[in-house]
Motif scaffolding. Structure first.
Motif: not given
Length: 364
Positions: A238-240, A244-252, A271-276
């Motif tokens: 979950r931490v990982y 990765s979600l927080e740095s996704r704009f560095n990917i594209h 899915f959990d983190l997208e909602e949170e």
């Protein structure tokens, strides 16, 4: 990056030393009258009170407690805490029966701060977990000392959802779904505990207290595995995913592609983190390193168990492989694209990313 070796305070890796340790914990005591007493009913036992007693004996206060199995109200009144018998639910008096006609408590009703999703009526196991579960987890898993209180609360809920809730539902006769199942499940923990009871047509000369202790060993293995998994495997994943979600704009720059450096169970966390985090269904693709010289690009499903995706890979790639796929896509190193477009492969990280970007930009 995030993988940790499964460890457990009861040495789960070594089954025999583990069972020896648990059995020592459940040794009967012919101790002085001042010893703590846990009361439960005698006769045929069920998974819920076995698990409730195990959880209590995992706590320092009840570690050396005697388990008194009886329906004699006078003897139960001498107990410090009583589970699954006595027709009383009163947390202040440490009485945790759930068989009363008026009893309808759920995890959500007793802990409204957890939300309204927990609607299964509690068994004695659920009652003990509601009030003592967080401390039980801390006692059984030493790694919790480095975990934030918010993550511990998440683990508390996950252990309930993936372990305790099943015991509650089975004991209270709550079906998994409407209608008749197409097959029967006879290997769940509740059934395996029930099988330890003597058969009806055998001589009733068994020491039921000793058999009860064997049942506690059985439930302890399952409970410890579940706690250990959510602390040492599930939570790091979950931490990982969150990182990765927080740095996704560095990917594209679209923020719709997430990168992982290895294969691991990510869907539930996403899915959990997208909602949170209030992200909606923004992420469309995940790329990850599958093995040496092999990367995957996977379309995010509409729910964690579905093969229907938010946006599949480019349709003219479906079912195409190797050089033909590379020529069709105009991307070097392509390995395959599944016939439904939910996943594809490339030899390199950059190639997998190119496949994700091309699919993102493609018309549906």
């Amino acid at each position: 990056m995030f993988r940790k070796v499964l460890t457990c305070s009861f040495a789960v890796v070594n089954r025999y030393s583990f069972q020896s340790c648990v059995r020592r914990q459940f040794v009967c005591h012919s101790a002085p009258a001042a010893i703590m007493k846990i009361g439960t009913h005698d006769g045929v036992f069920h998974c819920d009170e076995v698990l409730a007693c195990y959880m209590l004996k995992s706590l320092p206060e009840y570690k050396d407690a005697e388990i008194v199995r009886t329906r004699d109200s006078a003897k139960l009144n001498e107990c410090d805490i009583v589970v699954d018998v006595g027709a009383v639910f009163d947390h202040d008096k440490k009485r945790y029966d759930h068989h009363q006609r008026e009893f309808n408590e759920t995890l959500s009703s007793l802990k409204p701060e957890l939300g309204e999703k927990y609607k299964i009526k509690l068994s004695s196991a659920g009652l003990i977990y509601t009030y003592y579960g967080l401390e039980v987890i801390k006692q059984l898993e030493p790694n919790t000392s480095t975990i934030s209180s918010s993550d511990l609360d998440i683990i508390f809920k996950k252990v309930y959802e993936n372990f305790i809730q099943e015991i509650d539902a089975i004991d209270n006769g709550v079906p998994m779904f409407a209608g008749e199942p197409v097959y029967k499940i006879r290997t769940n923990l509740s059934n395996r505990v029930a099988r330890l009871n003597p058969d009806w047509n055998t001589k009733q000369t068994h020491d039921m207290d000793e058999i009860f202790k064997k049942a506690m060993v059985l439930v302890s293995e399952e409970f410890l595995y579940t706690v250990n998994y959510f602390v040492n495997v599930w939570l790091p994943a979950r931490v990982y995913v969150k990182s990765s979600l927080e740095s996704r704009f560095n990917i594209h720059n679209s923020g719709q592609i997430v990168e992982f450096t290895e294969r691991f169970p990510w869907k539930e966390h996403l899915f959990d983190l997208e909602e949170e985090l209030g992200l909606g269904h923004e992420v469309k693709y995940v790329i990850f390193n599958d093995k040496p010289d092999s990367w995957r690009v996977q379309a995010v499903p509409v729910n964690p168990t579905s093969f229907v995706t938010r946006k599949p890979l480019k349709k003219d790639w479906w079912g195409v492989r190797d050089e033909i796929l590379s020529d069709t896509a105009g991307i070097k190193g392509c390995i395959f694209c599944h016939s439904t477009g939910f996943i594809g492969g490339n030899k390199t990280r950059d190639g997998a990313l190119e496949m994700a970007i091309a699919s993102l930009q493609a018309e549906l």
